[in-house]
Design a protein around this motif. Sequence first.
Motif, PDB file in Angstrom:
ATOM      1  N   ASN A  85       0.855  -1.185   0.000  1.00 20.43           N
ATOM      2  CA  ASN A  85       0.000   0.000   0.000  1.00 20.43           C
ATOM      3  C   ASN A  85       0.898   1.243   0.000  1.00 20.43           C
ATOM      4  OD1 ASN A  85       0.928  -0.021   2.645  1.00 20.43           O
ATOM      5  ND2 ASN A  85      -1.095  -0.028   3.587  1.00 20.43           N
ATOM      6  N   ASP A  86       0.296   2.426   0.009  1.00 15.64           N
ATOM      7  CA  ASP A  86       1.067   3.658  -0.153  1.00 15.64           C
ATOM      8  C   ASP A  86       2.108   3.902   0.934  1.00 15.64           C
ATOM      9  OD1 ASP A  86      -0.133   4.296  -2.557  1.00 15.64           O
ATOM     10  OD2 ASP A  86      -1.696   5.508  -1.625  1.00 15.64           O
ATOM     11  N   ASP A  87       1.825   3.518   2.174  1.00 12.04           N
ATOM     12  CA  ASP A  87       2.797   3.773   3.251  1.00 12.04           C
ATOM     13  C   ASP A  87       3.635   2.535   3.596  1.00 12.04           C
ATOM     14  OD1 ASP A  87       1.039   2.176   4.671  1.00 12.04           O
ATOM     15  OD2 ASP A  87       0.541   3.700   6.167  1.00 12.04           O
ATOM     16  N   ASN A  88       3.548   1.486   2.757  1.00 14.98           N
ATOM     17  CA  ASN A  88       4.317   0.248   2.937  1.00 14.98           C
ATOM     18  C   ASN A  88       4.030  -0.462   4.259  1.00 14.98           C
ATOM     19  OD1 ASN A  88       5.574   0.507   0.441  1.00 14.98           O
ATOM     20  ND2 ASN A  88       7.197   1.763   1.310  1.00 14.98           N
ATOM     21  N   SER A  89       2.877  -0.194   4.882  1.00 12.81           N
ATOM     22  CA  SER A  89       2.540  -0.873   6.133  1.00 12.81           C
ATOM     23  C   SER A  89       1.888  -2.230   5.880  1.00 12.81           C
ATOM     24  CB  SER A  89       1.604   0.002   6.976  1.00 12.81           C
ATOM     25  OG  SER A  89       0.377   0.184   6.296  1.00 12.81           O
ATOM     26  N   PHE A  90       1.419  -2.455   4.648  1.00 11.55           N
ATOM     27  CA  PHE A  90       0.790  -3.721   4.284  1.00 11.55           C
ATOM     28  C   PHE A  90       1.366  -4.157   2.940  1.00 11.55           C
ATOM     29  CE2 PHE A  90      -2.342  -6.445   2.387  1.00 11.55           C
ATOM     30  CZ  PHE A  90      -2.779  -7.206   3.452  1.00 11.55           C
ATOM     31  N   CYS A  91       1.999  -5.326   2.902  1.00 15.05           N
ATOM     32  CA  CYS A  91       2.643  -5.799   1.673  1.00 15.05           C
ATOM     33  C   CYS A  91       2.386  -7.281   1.452  1.00 15.05           C
ATOM     34  CB  CYS A  91       4.154  -5.595   1.739  1.00 15.05           C
ATOM     35  SG  CYS A  91       4.677  -3.878   1.844  1.00 15.05           S
ATOM     36  N   ILE A  92       2.294  -7.653   0.207  1.00 17.02           N
ATOM     37  CA  ILE A  92       2.277  -9.049  -0.197  1.00 17.02           C
ATOM     38  C   ILE A  92       3.527  -9.248  -1.042  1.00 17.02           C
ATOM     39  CG2 ILE A  92       1.096 -10.799  -1.563  1.00 17.02           C
ATOM     40  CD1 ILE A  92      -1.538  -9.412  -0.744  1.00 17.02           C
ATOM     41  N   ASP A  93       4.425 -10.060  -0.521  1.00 13.71           N
ATOM     42  CA  ASP A  93       5.712 -10.305  -1.165  1.00 13.71           C
ATOM     43  C   ASP A  93       5.693 -11.717  -1.743  1.00 13.71           C
ATOM     44  OD1 ASP A  93       8.319 -10.134  -2.004  1.00 13.71           O
ATOM     45  OD2 ASP A  93       9.192 -10.259   0.002  1.00 13.71           O
ATOM     46  N   ILE A  94       5.572 -11.820  -3.056  1.00 13.15           N
ATOM     47  CA  ILE A  94       5.573 -13.124  -3.726  1.00 13.15           C
ATOM     48  C   ILE A  94       7.019 -13.419  -4.111  1.00 13.15           C
ATOM     49  CG2 ILE A  94       4.680 -14.484  -5.650  1.00 13.15           C
ATOM     50  CD1 ILE A  94       2.211 -12.617  -5.597  1.00 13.15           C
ATOM     51  N   THR A  95       7.599 -14.394  -3.426  1.00 10.71           N
ATOM     52  CA  THR A  95       9.031 -14.666  -3.563  1.00 10.71           C
ATOM     53  C   THR A  95       9.350 -15.882  -4.415  1.00 10.71           C
ATOM     54  OG1 THR A  95       8.976 -15.878  -1.475  1.00 10.71           O
ATOM     55  CG2 THR A  95       9.624 -13.562  -1.381  1.00 10.71           C
ATOM     56  N   HIS A  96       8.404 -16.799  -4.582  1.00  8.15           N
ATOM     57  CA  HIS A  96       8.632 -18.015  -5.365  1.00  8.15           C
ATOM     58  C   HIS A  96       7.426 -18.292  -6.250  1.00  8.15           C
ATOM     59  CE1 HIS A  96      11.249 -18.527  -1.837  1.00  8.15           C
ATOM     60  NE2 HIS A  96      12.048 -19.166  -2.675  1.00  8.15           N
ATOM     61  N   ALA A  97       7.684 -18.676  -7.482  1.00  7.58           N
ATOM     62  CA  ALA A  97       6.628 -19.063  -8.408  1.00  7.58           C
ATOM     63  C   ALA A  97       7.158 -20.181  -9.295  1.00  7.58           C
ATOM     64  CB  ALA A  97       6.199 -17.871  -9.262  1.00  7.58           C
ATOM     65  N   ASN A  98       6.368 -21.226  -9.449  1.00  6.46           N
ATOM     66  CA  ASN A  98       6.756 -22.372 -10.253  1.00  6.46           C
ATOM     67  C   ASN A  98       5.985 -22.330 -11.569  1.00  6.46           C
ATOM     68  OD1 ASN A  98       6.981 -24.958 -11.412  1.00  6.46           O
ATOM     69  ND2 ASN A  98       7.335 -25.896  -9.409  1.00  6.46           N
ATOM     70  N   ALA A  99       6.698 -22.052 -12.656  1.00  8.50           N
ATOM     71  CA  ALA A  99       6.052 -21.930 -13.968  1.00  8.50           C
ATOM     72  C   ALA A  99       5.495 -23.274 -14.454  1.00  8.50           C
ATOM     73  CB  ALA A  99       7.035 -21.372 -14.985  1.00  8.50           C
ATOM     74  N   ASN A 100       6.042 -24.383 -13.969  1.00  5.05           N
ATOM     75  CA  ASN A 100       5.578 -25.703 -14.415  1.00  5.05           C
ATOM     76  C   ASN A 100       4.176 -26.034 -13.912  1.00  5.05           C
ATOM     77  OD1 ASN A 100       7.960 -26.236 -15.800  1.00  5.05           O
ATOM     78  ND2 ASN A 100       8.942 -26.995 -13.947  1.00  5.05           N
ATOM     79  N   ASN A 101       3.860 -25.651 -12.667  1.00  4.98           N
ATOM     80  CA  ASN A 101       2.552 -26.010 -12.119  1.00  4.98           C
ATOM     81  C   ASN A 101       1.734 -24.804 -11.653  1.00  4.98           C
ATOM     82  OD1 ASN A 101       3.777 -25.280  -9.712  1.00  4.98           O
ATOM     83  ND2 ASN A 101       3.886 -27.362  -8.904  1.00  4.98           N
ATOM     84  N   GLY A 102       2.242 -23.581 -11.814  1.00  7.43           N
ATOM     85  CA  GLY A 102       1.493 -22.378 -11.465  1.00  7.43           C
ATOM     86  C   GLY A 102       1.359 -22.119  -9.976  1.00  7.43           C
ATOM     87  N   GLN A 103       2.196 -22.720  -9.151  1.00  9.80           N
ATOM     88  CA  GLN A 103       2.148 -22.517  -7.713  1.00  9.80           C
ATOM     89  C   GLN A 103       2.972 -21.290  -7.320  1.00  9.80           C
ATOM     90  OE1 GLN A 103       0.165 -24.652  -5.625  1.00  9.80           O
ATOM     91  NE2 GLN A 103      -0.502 -25.041  -7.720  1.00  9.80           N
ATOM     92  N   LEU A 104       2.548 -20.590  -6.264  1.00  2.99           N
ATOM     93  CA  LEU A 104       3.297 -19.446  -5.753  1.00  2.99           C
ATOM     94  C   LEU A 104       3.373 -19.501  -4.232  1.00  2.99           C
ATOM     95  CD1 LEU A 104       1.211 -17.115  -4.421  1.00  2.99           C
ATOM     96  CD2 LEU A 104       0.690 -16.775  -6.815  1.00  2.99           C
ATOM     97  N   TRP A 105       4.432 -18.860  -3.677  1.00  6.25           N
ATOM     98  CA  TRP A 105       4.644 -18.777  -2.239  1.00  6.25           C
ATOM     99  C   TRP A 105       5.204 -17.410  -1.924  1.00  6.25           C
ATOM    100  CZ3 TRP A 105       6.489 -22.573  -5.389  1.00  6.25           C
ATOM    101  CH2 TRP A 105       5.962 -23.848  -5.215  1.00  6.25           C
ATOM    102  N   GLY A 106       5.024 -16.990  -0.685  1.00  2.42           N
ATOM    103  CA  GLY A 106       5.573 -15.710  -0.261  1.00  2.42           C
ATOM    104  C   GLY A 106       5.167 -15.381   1.154  1.00  2.42           C
TER     105      GLY A 106
END
Length: 136
Positions: free
Chosen positions: A10-31
């Motif tokens: 968000n604008d003040d960086n107090s709420f973030c979703i950090d997606i750090t891993h994504a698997n292109a083979n099966n479409g899975q994500l983690w973060g």
Amino acid sequence: MPGPLGNFCNDDNSFCIDITHANANNGQLWGTLKDNAQSYPIAGSYYHRDSTYTDVWFMTGIADAKDSWQGEMDCLRGYPTLSAIRAHATEGGRHALTGYHLKEKALPQSIHCAHASAQTPLSGGLFVQLKRWMLG
């Protein structure tokens, strides 16, 4: 289109979703979801709808309740965004829905918007309109 990796806040960086891993083979994500000083793991999946949009779904475990998220990433405003609806479990088995519009933290050259722009859908639409006009 590249994977959904990125740190969306968000604008003040107090709420973030950090997606750090994504698997292109099966479409899975983690973060990680970061809400002020608290951090929670996320896990889910993604799907490239077209060259502009990526659909995302994931779950977070906060205070013994599973929150489900559904949203999309796009570059239509000239910078990468993650727009999502959060279904948060409340007392009595009810769910509260909250909408989020998060921007990717500034990067020198974002990989998300390298091939997409607001002009792409517009010019395609104008071409179709022009073709229809010429054909009568």
